[in-house]
Design a protein around this motif. Structure first.
Motif, PDB file in Angstrom:
ATOM      1  N   SER A  11       0.818  -1.220   0.000  1.00  0.00           N
ATOM      2  CA  SER A  11       0.000   0.000   0.000  1.00  0.00           C
ATOM      3  C   SER A  11       0.849   1.266   0.000  1.00  0.00           C
ATOM      4  N   TYR A  16       5.129  -0.756  -2.270  1.00  0.00           N
ATOM      5  CA  TYR A  16       4.463  -0.022  -3.360  1.00  0.00           C
ATOM      6  C   TYR A  16       5.434   0.213  -4.517  1.00  0.00           C
ATOM      7  N   SER A  37      -5.933   0.904  -2.248  1.00  0.00           N
ATOM      8  CA  SER A  37      -6.336   2.097  -3.016  1.00  0.00           C
ATOM      9  C   SER A  37      -5.180   2.747  -3.775  1.00  0.00           C
ATOM     10  N   SER A  38      -3.979   2.787  -3.172  1.00  0.00           N
ATOM     11  CA  SER A  38      -2.865   3.495  -3.821  1.00  0.00           C
ATOM     12  C   SER A  38      -2.468   2.843  -5.139  1.00  0.00           C
ATOM     13  N   ALA A  40      -4.393   0.656  -6.804  1.00  0.00           N
ATOM     14  CA  ALA A  40      -5.595   0.608  -7.658  1.00  0.00           C
ATOM     15  C   ALA A  40      -5.683   1.884  -8.495  1.00  0.00           C
ATOM     16  N   LYS A  41      -5.268   3.008  -7.898  1.00  0.00           N
ATOM     17  CA  LYS A  41      -5.287   4.297  -8.621  1.00  0.00           C
ATOM     18  C   LYS A  41      -4.336   4.268  -9.814  1.00  0.00           C
ATOM     19  N   VAL A  42      -3.221   3.570  -9.667  1.00  0.00           N
ATOM     20  CA  VAL A  42      -2.234   3.478 -10.755  1.00  0.00           C
ATOM     21  C   VAL A  42      -2.823   2.714 -11.941  1.00  0.00           C
ATOM     22  N   SER A  43      -3.639   1.707 -11.622  1.00  0.00           N
ATOM     23  CA  SER A  43      -4.331   0.909 -12.646  1.00  0.00           C
ATOM     24  C   SER A  43      -3.354   0.362 -13.695  1.00  0.00           C
TER      25      SER A  43
END
Length: 228
Positions: A11, A16, A37-38, A40-43
């Protein structure tokens, strides 16, 4: 050649950065952390995130199911990076504090490793991130009785597993790292300035994970520039 990499504690901080390094170099990454979330934002197309608390057996089974069903039962590298640190004077540490730290730093490492070992073939590498505080004879810091003793325990665990799985040619090594400027360090020791950034340490771990098993098995490498 693309490899299948499982990393815990992704995370923030070292985990990360490490997930991004592997993914950016074409490897498939399963990123396990309680907060996804961190990343997931990068996708990133090469990163799959699964919300995982490695102290919970059901969460570990979820991760193992993903490997079995989506990765054709293949794990090339496991990086046990997740950690929990409680900084308290020894007389204030409760049994519950010790258990919380050991659940993540020792029992969770053992449980996840055990679940993924059936998917590891000859040439696979398990890298566990420990701490200089877990090395016998190293400089110790007051307040870290639970954390540093857990980091010592996981070193011995890895040495044993290296012996137990040597015929399957799965390598187990430990990186006992010194201070790195992560959020966890900042929370435990506000204002302390570490000599290395998470990106710099992730770069070292990335290369060691891919090649270290050619040179080492059952070893603990002290990744610290401080003396002693």
């Amino acid at each position: 050649m693309s490899k299948h990499i499982v990393i815990t504690g992704t995370s923030r901080g070292i985990g990360y950065e490490l997930a991004l390094q592997f993914a950016n170099n074409g490897h498939k990454v399963l990123a396990l952390s309680r907060n996804t979330s961190s990343l997931a934002k990068v996708s990133h197309e090469n990163i799959t995130t699964i919300a995982t608390d490695i102290s919970k057996e059901d969460d570990i089974l979820n991760a193992a199911d993903f490997v079995k069903n989506q990765w054709n039962s293949t794990v090339d590298i496991l990086v046990n990076n997740a950690g929990m640190l409680i900084n308290k004077p020894f007389h204030e540490l409760t049994t519950d504090d010790f258990l919380k730290v050991y659940q993540v730093n020792v029992f969770g490492v053992a449980s996840l490793t055990k679940s993924l070992l059936p998917f590891m073939k000859s040439g696979s590498h398990v890298v566990t991130i420990s701490s200089m505080g877990g090395i016998q004879g190293s400089m110790k810091f007051p307040g870290l009785a639970a954390y540093s003793s857990a980091k010592g325990a996981v070193i011995t665990l890895s040495e044993l597993l290296a012996e137990e799985y040597k015929e399957q040619q799965v390598a187990f090594n430990v990186l006992a790292i010194g201070a790195v400027q992560t959020e966890m360090l900042e929370e435990a020791f506000p204002g302390y300035q570490a000599p290395l950034s998470p990106t710099e340490m992730a770069d070292y771990i990335y290369n060691f994970s891919l090649t270290g098993n050619k040179f080492y098995n059952g070893k603990v490498l002290q990744v610290s520039s401080s003396t002693p």
